[in-house]
Write an enzyme that holds these catalytic residues in place. Sequence first.
Site, PDB file in Angstrom:
ATOM      1  NE  ARG A   1      17.393  14.769   0.308  1.00 47.26           N
ATOM      2  CZ  ARG A   1      16.814  13.594   0.532  1.00 47.26           C
ATOM      3  NH1 ARG A   1      17.131  12.556  -0.189  1.00 47.26           N
ATOM      4  NH2 ARG A   1      15.950  13.468   1.495  1.00 47.26           N
TER       5      ARG A   1
ATOM      6  N   PRO B   1       0.813  -1.213   0.000  1.00 45.21           N
ATOM      7  CG  PRO B   1       0.001  -1.097   2.130  1.00 45.21           C
ATOM      8  CD  PRO B   1       1.115  -1.637   1.337  1.00 45.21           C
ATOM      9  CD  GLU B   2       3.114   3.012  -4.240  1.00 44.71           C
ATOM     10  OE1 GLU B   2       3.353   4.185  -4.560  1.00 44.71           O
ATOM     11  OE2 GLU B   2       3.307   2.055  -5.002  1.00 44.71           O
TER      12      GLU B   2
ATOM     13  NE  ARG C   1       6.988  -9.801   1.738  1.00 42.88           N
ATOM     14  CZ  ARG C   1       7.643  -9.080   0.827  1.00 42.88           C
ATOM     15  NH1 ARG C   1       6.970  -8.482  -0.136  1.00 42.88           N
ATOM     16  NH2 ARG C   1       8.944  -8.949   0.888  1.00 42.88           N
TER      17      ARG C   1
ATOM     18  CG  HIS D   1      -1.252 -14.953   6.629  1.00 40.66           C
ATOM     19  ND1 HIS D   1      -0.011 -15.290   7.146  1.00 40.66           N
ATOM     20  CD2 HIS D   1      -1.423 -15.747   5.556  1.00 40.66           C
ATOM     21  CE1 HIS D   1       0.529 -16.243   6.410  1.00 40.66           C
ATOM     22  NE2 HIS D   1      -0.310 -16.543   5.438  1.00 40.66           N
TER      23      HIS D   1
END
Length: 271
Positions: A151, A2-3, A107, A89
């Site tokens: 950056r 998920p973003e 996970r 899970h």
Amino acid sequence: MPELPEVEVTRLSFADAIAGGTVLSARMGKPLRWPLGLEPMALTGKTVLRVRRRGKYLLLDMSEGLLLVHLGMSGSVIFNKNLPSPGVHDHFDLVTDLGTLRLNDPRRFGAVVYASGESDPVARKLLGHLGVEPLGREFDFKVFHEALAKRKAPIKQVLLAGDVVVGVGNIYASEALFLAGIRPTTKANRLSRPRLMRLHKAIFDVLSRAVEKGGSTLRDFSNAQGESGYFQLEANVYGRSGHACRICASTIKAIRQGQRSTFFCPLCQKP
DNA sequence: AAAAGCCCCTGGATGC
DNA sequence: TGCATCCAGGGGCTTT
């Protein structure tokens, strides 16, 4: 998995339903990425006031303290009454009088963490370094420009790092750079102001569009009502290596950057 | 300060 | 069918 869009879609799908609910019980399954910070049953009696989002974290404001929920790579949440008994899970259940919030995360890169408040050290550790919210008013172009000028890393990796802008993960970083016509390998500080303006807009556009479409369901994402997202059908580059660019018909390329896949169109996206 | 690598963990797809 | 290998929406931590 998920973003920002998936987390926001998740939030919208249960925030109103759980608000005002009082915790009757809670249970943890296998350990997640970080410890909860207290015995699950110590949450009993607290009320969920509202659900906010910060970056990819869901913040459940409780009548006392807050719960930080992160979905990691494979997490999803469901909210309903009368859920079946937990599967292998299902690693966290928050049972309230309005329904049960359940985190499923094969996970276990996700987490549920209790903090006494946002100044609690554990909350500061997880949220303190986060960049600006891309869908909020604080996503100011000047600030964005100045941050990126410092950056030297490839722009894709700067976006992923999340300390300039939050919520842009592996799918949407590739997608935003495509929309902006920028090669993912280009060093952030080498981008001109006009190109950064395009990127700034592209990030906002792609994330808001993805929220509208219910997020991206690649493998297993669904919102708290169990519904899939459809944004992946609109992806221009992510997961499309070897396919024709929708704009120029060039072959979409895949490369590795920092142990993650990156997708781009070699013609539409200039170095 | 910033960049680059390393892990945490499970399951699905692919290849031999 | 069985087994090995690779890959996956993240991100904190350690090392350069």
